[in-house]
Design a protein around this motif. Structure first.
Motif, PDB file in Angstrom:
ATOM      1  N   GLY A  24     -30.200 -37.898 -12.795  1.00 54.43           N
ATOM      2  CA  GLY A  24     -30.854 -37.180 -11.706  1.00 54.43           C
ATOM      3  C   GLY A  24     -30.873 -35.693 -11.975  1.00 54.43           C
ATOM      4  N   ARG A  25     -30.235 -34.895 -11.099  1.00 57.79           N
ATOM      5  CA  ARG A  25     -30.223 -33.439 -11.248  1.00 57.79           C
ATOM      6  C   ARG A  25     -28.955 -32.939 -11.931  1.00 57.79           C
ATOM      7  NH1 ARG A  25     -33.088 -29.854  -8.890  1.00 57.79           N
ATOM      8  NH2 ARG A  25     -34.996 -30.438  -7.842  1.00 57.79           N
ATOM      9  N   GLN A  26     -28.143 -33.872 -12.475  1.00 53.98           N
ATOM     10  CA  GLN A  26     -26.942 -33.405 -13.155  1.00 53.98           C
ATOM     11  C   GLN A  26     -26.804 -33.998 -14.547  1.00 53.98           C
ATOM     12  OE1 GLN A  26     -23.744 -33.935 -10.447  1.00 53.98           O
ATOM     13  NE2 GLN A  26     -24.162 -36.079 -10.053  1.00 53.98           N
TER      14      GLN A  26
ATOM     15  N   VAL B 222     -17.147 -33.644 -17.358  1.00 53.41           N
ATOM     16  CA  VAL B 222     -17.773 -32.343 -17.124  1.00 53.41           C
ATOM     17  C   VAL B 222     -19.152 -32.596 -16.517  1.00 53.41           C
ATOM     18  CG1 VAL B 222     -18.499 -30.174 -18.158  1.00 53.41           C
ATOM     19  CG2 VAL B 222     -16.546 -31.395 -19.106  1.00 53.41           C
ATOM     20  N   THR B 223     -19.350 -32.089 -15.293  1.00 53.70           N
ATOM     21  CA  THR B 223     -20.614 -32.277 -14.588  1.00 53.70           C
ATOM     22  C   THR B 223     -21.335 -30.943 -14.500  1.00 53.70           C
ATOM     23  OG1 THR B 223     -19.589 -33.988 -13.246  1.00 53.70           O
ATOM     24  CG2 THR B 223     -21.647 -33.104 -12.451  1.00 53.70           C
ATOM     25  N   LEU B 224     -22.579 -30.926 -14.930  1.00 51.27           N
ATOM     26  CA  LEU B 224     -23.389 -29.723 -14.916  1.00 51.27           C
ATOM     27  C   LEU B 224     -24.511 -29.952 -13.909  1.00 51.27           C
ATOM     28  CD1 LEU B 224     -23.122 -27.230 -16.675  1.00 51.27           C
ATOM     29  CD2 LEU B 224     -24.858 -28.151 -18.161  1.00 51.27           C
ATOM     30  N   ARG B 225     -24.478 -29.240 -12.784  1.00 48.53           N
ATOM     31  CA  ARG B 225     -25.474 -29.470 -11.744  1.00 48.53           C
ATOM     32  C   ARG B 225     -26.630 -28.472 -11.891  1.00 48.53           C
ATOM     33  NH1 ARG B 225     -23.192 -30.906  -6.629  1.00 48.53           N
ATOM     34  NH2 ARG B 225     -23.573 -32.993  -7.405  1.00 48.53           N
ATOM     35  N   PHE B 226     -27.854 -28.984 -11.871  1.00 45.60           N
ATOM     36  CA  PHE B 226     -29.059 -28.159 -11.942  1.00 45.60           C
ATOM     37  C   PHE B 226     -29.663 -28.062 -10.550  1.00 45.60           C
ATOM     38  CE2 PHE B 226     -28.679 -29.980 -16.176  1.00 45.60           C
ATOM     39  CZ  PHE B 226     -28.913 -28.880 -16.988  1.00 45.60           C
ATOM     40  N   ARG B 227     -30.063 -26.824 -10.167  1.00 40.51           N
ATOM     41  CA  ARG B 227     -30.716 -26.643  -8.867  1.00 40.51           C
ATOM     42  C   ARG B 227     -32.043 -25.918  -9.080  1.00 40.51           C
ATOM     43  NH1 ARG B 227     -25.559 -24.934  -5.541  1.00 40.51           N
ATOM     44  NH2 ARG B 227     -26.602 -22.950  -5.349  1.00 40.51           N
TER      45      ARG B 227
ATOM     46  N   LYS C 222     -16.803 -29.256 -12.450  1.00 35.78           N
ATOM     47  CA  LYS C 222     -18.216 -29.017 -12.137  1.00 35.78           C
ATOM     48  C   LYS C 222     -18.598 -27.609 -12.554  1.00 35.78           C
ATOM     49  CE  LYS C 222     -18.394 -32.214  -8.297  1.00 35.78           C
ATOM     50  NZ  LYS C 222     -18.619 -32.412  -6.871  1.00 35.78           N
ATOM     51  N   MET C 223     -19.766 -27.488 -13.166  1.00 35.70           N
ATOM     52  CA  MET C 223     -20.287 -26.194 -13.609  1.00 35.70           C
ATOM     53  C   MET C 223     -21.770 -26.113 -13.268  1.00 35.70           C
ATOM     54  SD  MET C 223     -18.835 -25.692 -17.434  1.00 35.70           S
ATOM     55  CE  MET C 223     -17.155 -25.938 -17.902  1.00 35.70           C
ATOM     56  N   ARG C 224     -22.308 -24.906 -13.450  1.00 34.89           N
ATOM     57  CA  ARG C 224     -23.752 -24.670 -13.345  1.00 34.89           C
ATOM     58  C   ARG C 224     -24.222 -24.126 -14.694  1.00 34.89           C
ATOM     59  NH1 ARG C 224     -25.562 -22.743  -8.512  1.00 34.89           N
ATOM     60  NH2 ARG C 224     -27.591 -22.774  -9.523  1.00 34.89           N
ATOM     61  N   PRO C 225     -25.490 -24.296 -15.037  1.00 30.56           N
ATOM     62  CA  PRO C 225     -25.964 -23.866 -16.364  1.00 30.56           C
ATOM     63  C   PRO C 225     -25.836 -22.361 -16.614  1.00 30.56           C
ATOM     64  CG  PRO C 225     -27.684 -25.072 -15.187  1.00 30.56           C
ATOM     65  CD  PRO C 225     -26.525 -24.990 -14.286  1.00 30.56           C
TER      66      PRO C 225
ATOM     67  N   HIS D  45     -34.977 -26.035 -17.503  1.00 30.94           N
ATOM     68  CA  HIS D  45     -34.292 -25.416 -18.654  1.00 30.94           C
ATOM     69  C   HIS D  45     -33.064 -26.234 -19.034  1.00 30.94           C
ATOM     70  CE1 HIS D  45     -36.865 -21.918 -18.391  1.00 30.94           C
ATOM     71  NE2 HIS D  45     -36.630 -21.868 -17.087  1.00 30.94           N
ATOM     72  N   GLN D  46     -33.294 -27.507 -19.326  1.00 27.80           N
ATOM     73  CA  GLN D  46     -32.175 -28.391 -19.642  1.00 27.80           C
ATOM     74  C   GLN D  46     -31.488 -28.032 -20.948  1.00 27.80           C
ATOM     75  OE1 GLN D  46     -33.198 -32.516 -19.327  1.00 27.80           O
ATOM     76  NE2 GLN D  46     -34.024 -32.280 -17.274  1.00 27.80           N
ATOM     77  N   GLN D  47     -32.194 -27.342 -21.844  1.00 27.75           N
ATOM     78  CA  GLN D  47     -31.561 -26.961 -23.114  1.00 27.75           C
ATOM     79  C   GLN D  47     -30.417 -25.979 -22.879  1.00 27.75           C
ATOM     80  OE1 GLN D  47     -34.549 -25.917 -22.204  1.00 27.75           O
ATOM     81  NE2 GLN D  47     -34.617 -23.713 -22.492  1.00 27.75           N
TER      82      GLN D  47
END
Length: 173
Positions: free
Chosen positions: A163-165, A123-128, A94-97, A134-136
């Motif tokens: 969803g958010r990931q 690989v999971t990228l969680r957006f909060r 799991k990562m963050r952008p 800023h999905q790019q």
């Protein structure tokens, strides 16, 4: 009327259904084709059973063996094969952008370790919060992960939003 229980494993002695069989003795010598009844008698004469080792051949191939020992060896071989097989697992990172360089390096070491062990990596990228707009940035990060693992892994599932990931799956080459 009750049917007899079905025995697993090879047929032997009176269970052999064909009239004629190709016989191999205890030393591995081919004795040729003979009647099943005669072959059973010869096997009993040396204190062994007549075991069908190749039932689909024409005529079926039978050998002079101790049926209990034969079953035991087959069981042992099957257990060894089951023990040595490797199951492929899916490990998740799991990562963050906006991950920092050192944190990214630690995650990459883990990914390389998992790929080296033969496992797939999700690989999971969680957006909060506002990161979602800023999905790019997330796409660039996953592209960087893909480039850094290109020589040891191949892309199995391209990056997609759920969803958010954002998810991506890589597997060993």
């Amino acid at each position: 009327m009750m049917t007899p229980p079905v025995k697993s494993g090879p047929r032997y002695n009176q269970m052999i259904t064909s009239d004629k069989v190709r016989v191999i003795d205890e030393e591995g010598e081919n004795l040729g084709v003979m009647y099943t009844r005669e072959a059973i008698e010869q096997a009993a004469g040396v204190g062994l059973d007549l075991v069908e080792v190749s039932p689909n051949a024409d005529p079926p191939v039978c050998k002079f063996l101790d049926v209990g020992k034969f079953r035991y060896e087959a069981q042992k071989k099957a257990n060894l094969a089951r023990k040595t097989q490797k199951t492929q697992e899916i490990k998740e990172i799991k990562m963050r952008p906006n991950i920092d360089d050192h944190d990214y390096d630690v995650k990459m070491r883990a990914i390389h370790k998992f790929i080296g062990e033969g496992d797939k990596v999700k690989v999971t990228l969680r957006f909060r919060g506002r990161e979602l707009s800023h999905q790019q940035l997330g796409m660039n990060l996953l592209k960087r992960v893909q480039d850094d693992t290109a020589e040891v892994a191949k892309m199995e599932a391209w990056p997609r939003m759920e969803g958010r990931q954002m998810l991506m799956v890589i597997s060993p080459k």
